[in-house]
Design a protein around this motif. Structure first.
Motif, PDB file in Angstrom:
ATOM      1  N   SER A   1      57.166  43.980  43.511  1.00  0.00           N
ATOM      2  CA  SER A   1      57.712  45.381  44.279  1.00  0.00           C
ATOM      3  C   SER A   1      57.393  44.703  45.210  1.00  0.00           C
ATOM      4  CB  SER A   1      56.210  46.415  43.762  1.00  0.00           C
ATOM      5  OG  SER A   1      54.846  45.936  44.493  1.00  0.00           O
ATOM      6  N   GLY A   2      57.474  43.853  45.738  1.00  0.00           N
ATOM      7  CA  GLY A   2      57.819  43.590  47.462  1.00  0.00           C
ATOM      8  C   GLY A   2      56.520  42.901  48.021  1.00  0.00           C
ATOM      9  N   GLY A   3      55.683  43.442  47.823  1.00  0.00           N
ATOM     10  CA  GLY A   3      54.576  42.835  48.743  1.00  0.00           C
ATOM     11  C   GLY A   3      53.011  41.447  47.716  1.00  0.00           C
ATOM     12  N   ARG A   4      52.532  40.700  48.432  1.00  0.00           N
ATOM     13  CA  ARG A   4      51.619  40.264  47.089  1.00  0.00           C
ATOM     14  C   ARG A   4      50.785  40.193  48.080  1.00  0.00           C
ATOM     15  NH1 ARG A   4      55.702  34.674  49.352  1.00  0.00           N
ATOM     16  NH2 ARG A   4      55.856  34.083  47.137  1.00  0.00           N
ATOM     17  N   LEU A   5      49.582  39.652  46.785  1.00  0.00           N
ATOM     18  CA  LEU A   5      48.700  39.930  46.612  1.00  0.00           C
ATOM     19  C   LEU A   5      47.915  38.321  46.756  1.00  0.00           C
ATOM     20  CD1 LEU A   5      47.811  42.507  44.451  1.00  0.00           C
ATOM     21  CD2 LEU A   5      47.192  42.259  46.600  1.00  0.00           C
ATOM     22  N   PHE A   6      46.509  37.968  47.194  1.00  0.00           N
ATOM     23  CA  PHE A   6      46.299  36.384  47.246  1.00  0.00           C
ATOM     24  C   PHE A   6      44.503  36.500  46.956  1.00  0.00           C
ATOM     25  CE2 PHE A   6      50.052  37.119  50.147  1.00  0.00           C
ATOM     26  CZ  PHE A   6      50.761  35.897  49.900  1.00  0.00           C
ATOM     27  N   GLN A   7      44.626  35.310  46.398  1.00  0.00           N
ATOM     28  CA  GLN A   7      43.331  34.940  46.182  1.00  0.00           C
ATOM     29  C   GLN A   7      43.072  32.952  45.949  1.00  0.00           C
ATOM     30  OE1 GLN A   7      41.597  35.502  41.981  1.00  0.00           O
ATOM     31  NE2 GLN A   7      39.740  36.464  43.480  1.00  0.00           N
ATOM     32  N   ILE A   8      41.729  32.412  46.529  1.00  0.00           N
ATOM     33  CA  ILE A   8      41.802  31.195  46.458  1.00  0.00           C
ATOM     34  C   ILE A   8      41.390  30.817  45.390  1.00  0.00           C
ATOM     35  CG2 ILE A   8      39.375  31.668  46.409  1.00  0.00           C
ATOM     36  CD1 ILE A   8      39.088  29.775  49.096  1.00  0.00           C
ATOM     37  N   THR A   9      41.766  29.257  45.067  1.00  0.00           N
ATOM     38  CA  THR A   9      41.428  28.951  43.422  1.00  0.00           C
ATOM     39  C   THR A   9      40.094  27.899  43.951  1.00  0.00           C
ATOM     40  OG1 THR A   9      42.858  26.931  44.731  1.00  0.00           O
ATOM     41  CG2 THR A   9      44.328  29.188  43.534  1.00  0.00           C
TER      42      THR A   9
END
Length: 176
Positions: free
Chosen positions: A56-64
């Motif tokens: 949808s055009g955005g991004r979500l991030f999380q640490i690994t």
């Protein structure tokens, strides 16, 4: 990275957005700057991107886990190429022609695939957009790479090898 680490260590396991990262990490660069940084961190395995939101055009991030180890051990050296940040790569016409050839092969695979009409149209649109960007006088290689990593293309048999070949052509130019 430190913000993502502290967020997870504090019990917040939710993914976060670029504006959230910029606000809490006190980064004053543009969203594109942060996006390119997160691409580099994702490439080396320190963060992950939630793919469904990316559509949808955005991004979500999380640490690994590797990102947590990276922060906790204090070894904070990451090598990145300035070309990937600026998008300025010196690709010869021969390499551009090779990329055009691989894109043409991908189009053939898409046309022969058993996709629905809408899936086929979406896949073709992505490849055509990529072709247009390759033809510009100063191609935006980070955008081209983002298009080629689209989930729309990753689900088509036979495309992954060609995409990797294109990525290889681009990355070898970035390291020269």
């Amino acid at each position: 990275m430190k913000y993502l680490h502290d967020r997870l260590a504090g019990g917040d396991a939710r993914y976060c957005t670029i504006p959230t990262i910029k606000k809490n990490a006190k980064i004053s660069g543009s969203n594109q700057y942060v996006l390119t940084l997160t691409d580099d961190l994702e490439t080396v395995g320190y963060i992950i991107t939630r793919q469904a939101y990316q559509i949808s055009g955005g991004r979500l991030f999380q640490i690994t886990a590797a990102g947590i180890d990276f922060i906790e051990t204090g070894q904070r050296l990451v090598s990145v190429q300035s070309a990937s940040w600026t998008g300025r790569l010196d690709l010869s016409e021969n390499r551009k022609n090779e990329i055009r050839g691989k894109l043409a092969e991908i189009l053939v695979i898409i046309e022969k695939s058993r996709l629905s009409n809408s899936q086929r149209a979406n896949a073709i649109a992505i490849i055509e957009a990529t072709e247009k960007l390759v033809e510009t006088p100063d191609p935006l290689w980070p955008e081209i790479m983002r298009l080629l990593r689209s989930p729309v293309l990753s689900n088509i048999n036979g495309v992954a090898g060609l995409v990797l070949a294109i990525v290889g052509l681009i990355l070898t130019a970035a390291t020269m």
